[in-house]
Design a protein around this motif. Structure first.
Motif, PDB file in Angstrom:
ATOM      1  N   LEU A  73       0.685  -1.163   0.119  1.00 56.89           N
ATOM      2  CA  LEU A  73      -0.052   0.148  -0.037  1.00 56.89           C
ATOM      3  C   LEU A  73       0.916   1.419   0.114  1.00 56.89           C
ATOM      4  O   LEU A  73       2.034   1.362   0.544  1.00 56.89           O
ATOM      5  CB  LEU A  73      -0.760  -0.022   1.231  1.00 56.89           C
ATOM      6  CG  LEU A  73      -1.994  -0.935   1.553  1.00 56.89           C
ATOM      7  CD1 LEU A  73      -2.504  -1.060   2.584  1.00 56.89           C
ATOM      8  CD2 LEU A  73      -2.953  -1.214   0.147  1.00 56.89           C
ATOM      9  N   SER A  74       0.413   2.277  -0.643  1.00 54.82           N
ATOM     10  CA  SER A  74       0.991   3.797  -0.444  1.00 54.82           C
ATOM     11  C   SER A  74       0.493   4.196   0.726  1.00 54.82           C
ATOM     12  O   SER A  74      -0.698   3.816   1.462  1.00 54.82           O
ATOM     13  CB  SER A  74       0.420   4.348  -1.657  1.00 54.82           C
ATOM     14  OG  SER A  74      -0.665   4.581  -1.618  1.00 54.82           O
ATOM     15  N   TYR A  75       1.043   5.385   1.084  1.00 51.44           N
ATOM     16  CA  TYR A  75       0.587   6.044   2.406  1.00 51.44           C
ATOM     17  C   TYR A  75      -0.833   6.510   2.114  1.00 51.44           C
ATOM     18  O   TYR A  75      -1.666   6.345   3.094  1.00 51.44           O
ATOM     19  CB  TYR A  75       1.399   7.356   2.736  1.00 51.44           C
ATOM     20  CG  TYR A  75       2.899   6.743   3.193  1.00 51.44           C
ATOM     21  CD1 TYR A  75       2.953   6.347   4.547  1.00 51.44           C
ATOM     22  CD2 TYR A  75       4.148   7.025   2.512  1.00 51.44           C
ATOM     23  CE1 TYR A  75       4.158   5.853   5.290  1.00 51.44           C
ATOM     24  CE2 TYR A  75       5.308   6.522   3.400  1.00 51.44           C
ATOM     25  CZ  TYR A  75       5.353   6.125   4.457  1.00 51.44           C
ATOM     26  OH  TYR A  75       6.396   5.718   5.071  1.00 51.44           O
ATOM     27  N   ARG A  76      -1.031   7.174   0.914  1.00 43.73           N
ATOM     28  CA  ARG A  76      -2.265   7.636   0.581  1.00 43.73           C
ATOM     29  C   ARG A  76      -3.461   6.600   0.790  1.00 43.73           C
ATOM     30  O   ARG A  76      -4.385   6.675   1.255  1.00 43.73           O
ATOM     31  CB  ARG A  76      -2.304   8.477  -0.698  1.00 43.73           C
ATOM     32  CG  ARG A  76      -3.399   9.364  -0.875  1.00 43.73           C
ATOM     33  CD  ARG A  76      -3.218  10.288  -2.121  1.00 43.73           C
ATOM     34  NE  ARG A  76      -1.905  11.037  -2.238  1.00 43.73           N
ATOM     35  CZ  ARG A  76      -1.677  12.174  -1.630  1.00 43.73           C
ATOM     36  NH1 ARG A  76      -2.552  12.473  -0.716  1.00 43.73           N
ATOM     37  NH2 ARG A  76      -0.613  12.685  -1.816  1.00 43.73           N
ATOM     38  N   THR A  77      -3.066   5.498  -0.035  1.00 45.03           N
ATOM     39  CA  THR A  77      -4.183   4.255   0.186  1.00 45.03           C
ATOM     40  C   THR A  77      -4.377   4.015   1.418  1.00 45.03           C
ATOM     41  O   THR A  77      -5.698   3.464   1.940  1.00 45.03           O
ATOM     42  CB  THR A  77      -3.712   2.959  -0.690  1.00 45.03           C
ATOM     43  OG1 THR A  77      -3.357   3.773  -2.335  1.00 45.03           O
ATOM     44  CG2 THR A  77      -4.498   1.963  -1.062  1.00 45.03           C
ATOM     45  N   LEU A  78      -3.435   3.633   2.154  1.00 46.67           N
ATOM     46  CA  LEU A  78      -3.462   3.209   3.567  1.00 46.67           C
ATOM     47  C   LEU A  78      -4.257   4.364   4.185  1.00 46.67           C
ATOM     48  O   LEU A  78      -5.350   3.869   5.128  1.00 46.67           O
ATOM     49  CB  LEU A  78      -1.969   2.979   4.165  1.00 46.67           C
ATOM     50  CG  LEU A  78      -2.281   2.616   5.685  1.00 46.67           C
ATOM     51  CD1 LEU A  78      -3.055   1.079   5.864  1.00 46.67           C
ATOM     52  CD2 LEU A  78      -0.932   2.397   6.501  1.00 46.67           C
ATOM     53  N   ALA A  79      -4.083   5.557   4.261  1.00 46.85           N
ATOM     54  CA  ALA A  79      -4.862   6.449   4.917  1.00 46.85           C
ATOM     55  C   ALA A  79      -6.258   6.515   4.669  1.00 46.85           C
ATOM     56  O   ALA A  79      -7.047   6.459   5.369  1.00 46.85           O
ATOM     57  CB  ALA A  79      -4.378   7.892   4.592  1.00 46.85           C
TER      58      ALA A  79
END
Length: 139
Positions: A24-30
């Protein structure tokens, strides 16, 4: 000993390893950090806060709704995220007894557990196991 030398990273390590494991990217995880108990409130974490957490920058101690949201985003049991949060932000180790599973009935929460000798750790676990057996079954 300076505070930096004793700073724990339990939650940061858990988030970083699971984020990488899931790819996951940070944005997707967020975007996935929605508290299942309050879905209308939307994501509980921002990309920047997750990045700061993982990179060792200061972040606020997570509230229960943020812990639940992070657990949902990571696809992990809430207990794991709670344990890691208690360890990193409060220095409290969560030690489960009763067969060493996450479904154990007894939870010890101790400061500086990791600094105890293996013998003393075993003694505390034994006390907790004995105490657990003395409790009524429908507590």
């Amino acid at each position: 000993m300076p505070a930096e030398a004793t700073r724990r990273t339990d939650l940061a390590d858990l988030v970083a390893s699971r984020k990488d494991e899931l790819g996951l990217s940070y944005r997707t995880l967020a975007s996935r950090t929605v508290d299942p108990e309050r879905p209308d409130e939307g994501p509980q974490w921002t990309r920047g806060t997750l990045e700061n957490l993982i990179n060792g920058k200061p972040v606020k101690t997570p509230t229960p709704d943020r812990v639940r949201g992070l657990a949902a985003g990571l696809g992990l049991p809430v207990r794991l995220v709670q344990d890691a949060s208690r360890a990193q932000f409060h220095g409290i180790d969560s030690i489960r007894v009763e067969g060493e599973t996450l479904d154990g009935d007894t939870l010890l929460m101790l400061r500086h557990y990791e600094t105890l000798s293996p013998e003393d750790q075993l003694k505390l676990r034994k006390i907790a196991e004995d105490w657990s057996r003395m409790r009524p079954a429908d507590d």
